[in-house]
Design a protein around this motif. Structure first.
Motif, PDB file in Angstrom:
ATOM      1  N   SER A 156      10.364   0.299  10.352  1.00 10.10           N
ATOM      2  CA  SER A 156       9.125  -0.446  10.540  1.00 10.10           C
ATOM      3  C   SER A 156       7.949   0.509  10.512  1.00 10.10           C
ATOM      4  O   SER A 156       8.091   1.704  10.760  1.00 10.10           O
ATOM      5  CB  SER A 156       9.154  -1.203  11.873  1.00 10.10           C
ATOM      6  OG  SER A 156       9.159  -0.302  12.959  1.00 10.10           O
ATOM      7  N   SER A 159       2.692  -2.345   9.231  1.00 11.26           N
ATOM      8  CA  SER A 159       2.595  -3.562   8.422  1.00 11.26           C
ATOM      9  C   SER A 159       3.750  -4.529   8.635  1.00 11.26           C
ATOM     10  O   SER A 159       3.596  -5.729   8.440  1.00 11.26           O
ATOM     11  CB  SER A 159       2.551  -3.207   6.936  1.00 11.26           C
ATOM     12  OG  SER A 159       1.444  -2.400   6.658  1.00 11.26           O
ATOM     13  N   GLY A 160       4.928  -3.997   8.955  1.00  8.98           N
ATOM     14  CA  GLY A 160       6.087  -4.868   9.104  1.00  8.98           C
ATOM     15  C   GLY A 160       7.380  -4.084   9.053  1.00  8.98           C
ATOM     16  O   GLY A 160       7.422  -2.897   9.375  1.00  8.98           O
ATOM     17  N   PHE A 162      10.766  -2.900   6.741  1.00  5.80           N
ATOM     18  CA  PHE A 162      11.099  -2.579   5.357  1.00  5.80           C
ATOM     19  C   PHE A 162      12.572  -2.195   5.241  1.00  5.80           C
ATOM     20  O   PHE A 162      13.199  -1.778   6.211  1.00  5.80           O
ATOM     21  CB  PHE A 162      10.251  -1.406   4.861  1.00  5.80           C
ATOM     22  CG  PHE A 162       8.787  -1.719   4.758  1.00  5.80           C
ATOM     23  CD1 PHE A 162       8.226  -2.007   3.529  1.00  5.80           C
ATOM     24  CD2 PHE A 162       7.986  -1.720   5.885  1.00  5.80           C
ATOM     25  CE1 PHE A 162       6.875  -2.302   3.422  1.00  5.80           C
ATOM     26  CE2 PHE A 162       6.629  -2.016   5.790  1.00  5.80           C
ATOM     27  CZ  PHE A 162       6.078  -2.305   4.562  1.00  5.80           C
ATOM     28  N   GLN A 173       9.604  -4.761   1.490  1.00  4.53           N
ATOM     29  CA  GLN A 173       9.197  -5.316   2.777  1.00  4.53           C
ATOM     30  C   GLN A 173      10.018  -6.573   3.023  1.00  4.53           C
ATOM     31  O   GLN A 173      10.069  -7.472   2.185  1.00  4.53           O
ATOM     32  CB  GLN A 173       7.703  -5.640   2.788  1.00  4.53           C
ATOM     33  CG  GLN A 173       7.220  -6.046   4.167  1.00  4.53           C
ATOM     34  CD  GLN A 173       5.705  -6.155   4.247  1.00  4.53           C
ATOM     35  OE1 GLN A 173       5.037  -6.419   3.262  1.00  4.53           O
ATOM     36  NE2 GLN A 173       5.178  -5.939   5.428  1.00  4.53           N
ATOM     37  N   SER A 176       6.718  -9.300   7.271  1.00  7.03           N
ATOM     38  CA  SER A 176       5.319  -8.911   7.434  1.00  7.03           C
ATOM     39  C   SER A 176       4.836  -9.396   8.797  1.00  7.03           C
ATOM     40  O   SER A 176       5.029 -10.568   9.142  1.00  7.03           O
ATOM     41  CB  SER A 176       4.465  -9.538   6.339  1.00  7.03           C
ATOM     42  OG  SER A 176       3.093  -9.458   6.667  1.00  7.03           O
ATOM     43  N   TYR A 177       4.218  -8.506   9.562  1.00 11.58           N
ATOM     44  CA  TYR A 177       3.676  -8.923  10.859  1.00 11.58           C
ATOM     45  C   TYR A 177       2.576  -9.968  10.661  1.00 11.58           C
ATOM     46  O   TYR A 177       2.503 -10.946  11.394  1.00 11.58           O
ATOM     47  CB  TYR A 177       3.112  -7.734  11.625  1.00 11.58           C
ATOM     48  CG  TYR A 177       4.141  -6.686  11.986  1.00 11.58           C
ATOM     49  CD1 TYR A 177       5.443  -7.025  12.332  1.00 11.58           C
ATOM     50  CD2 TYR A 177       3.803  -5.341  11.988  1.00 11.58           C
ATOM     51  CE1 TYR A 177       6.373  -6.068  12.654  1.00 11.58           C
ATOM     52  CE2 TYR A 177       4.725  -4.367  12.321  1.00 11.58           C
ATOM     53  CZ  TYR A 177       6.012  -4.728  12.650  1.00 11.58           C
ATOM     54  OH  TYR A 177       6.925  -3.775  12.978  1.00 11.58           O
ATOM     55  N   ASN A 179       2.022 -12.101   8.044  1.00 13.31           N
ATOM     56  CA  ASN A 179       2.561 -13.386   7.586  1.00 13.31           C
ATOM     57  C   ASN A 179       3.412 -14.077   8.638  1.00 13.31           C
ATOM     58  O   ASN A 179       3.655 -15.267   8.556  1.00 13.31           O
ATOM     59  CB  ASN A 179       3.380 -13.199   6.308  1.00 13.31           C
ATOM     60  CG  ASN A 179       2.514 -12.788   5.134  1.00 13.31           C
ATOM     61  OD1 ASN A 179       1.289 -12.898   5.190  1.00 13.31           O
ATOM     62  ND2 ASN A 179       3.149 -12.303   4.088  1.00 13.31           N
ATOM     63  N   SER A 180       3.865 -13.323   9.626  1.00  8.75           N
ATOM     64  CA  SER A 180       4.679 -13.898  10.701  1.00  8.75           C
ATOM     65  C   SER A 180       3.827 -14.283  11.907  1.00  8.75           C
ATOM     66  O   SER A 180       4.364 -14.673  12.943  1.00  8.75           O
ATOM     67  CB  SER A 180       5.755 -12.901  11.125  1.00  8.75           C
ATOM     68  OG  SER A 180       6.578 -12.583  10.043  1.00  8.75           O
TER      69      SER A 180
END
Length: 189
Positions: A156, A159-160, A162, A173, A176-177, A179-180
């Protein structure tokens, strides 16, 4: 330590490995001998479980060595690792156990410019060739790293989450933080 005579204090250090069962019951305790002598000094860098129930101790210090401890607490002799493997472990950033029992580790080259990953099989002593990690991973950094089910790295950053599969040029990825809808600044594990 004994400070009763400040002019001639005594300092002694012992290393012991202990085993408990899954229910938390104490099973055995065994000393690990010879780590600190007048000639050399070692410390336990990592403990890696073995399939048979024992553990492999990776030691750092004057050299990089290993000790295998079986499931009854009997320790093998200290065995130095190869010069190449020792050099890579000295530059190691992460040391993890893979699903297949091999040790997966990431390390920097001697110039500290590129990061690689490789595997080490403590049973056979075999070391895989290092696979260069994506430069984006090195530039963006990572907070945590673990091995995936199929030998890939899961990590991680800000950004999120991977996934990097050896043989690919870039990481993928997988979460995604943003998008979540997660307000994440740091994940510890």
């Amino acid at each position: 330590e004994d400070w009763s005579d400040p002019e001639n204090y005594i300092s002694k250090s012992d290393t012991t490995i202990c085993c408990w069962d899954k229910d938390g019951n104490f099973v055995w305790e065994a000393p690990i001998e010879g780590l600190q002598t007048e000639e050399h000094w070692y410390y336990v860098q990592n403990m890696m479980p073995q399939k048979e129930g024992g553990v492999t101790l990776l030691l750092s210090g004057d050299k990089v060595c290993k000790i295998d401890v079986d499931k009854t607490g009997k320790a093998s002799e200290m065995k130095p690792l190869s010069e190449e493997l020792s050099s890579n472990f000295n530059n190691a950033q992460n040391i993890m156990i893979g699903n297949d029992g091999k040790i997966v580790f990431t390390y920097y080259d001697q110039e500290w410019t590129n990061m690689y990953m490789a595997t080490y099989d403590p049973t056979t002593g075999a070391v895989s060739e290092g696979v260069k990690l994506p430069s984006a991973m090195q530039m963006m950094g990572y907070s945590n790293m673990a091995t995936g089910e199929n030998g890939e790295l899961i990590y991680s950053n800000s950004s999120g989450v991977f996934k990097f599969t050896p043989g690919q040029e870039e990481a993928t990825q997988i979460m995604s933080y943003i998008n979540s809808d997660l307000n994440v600044s740091d994940i510890n594990q």
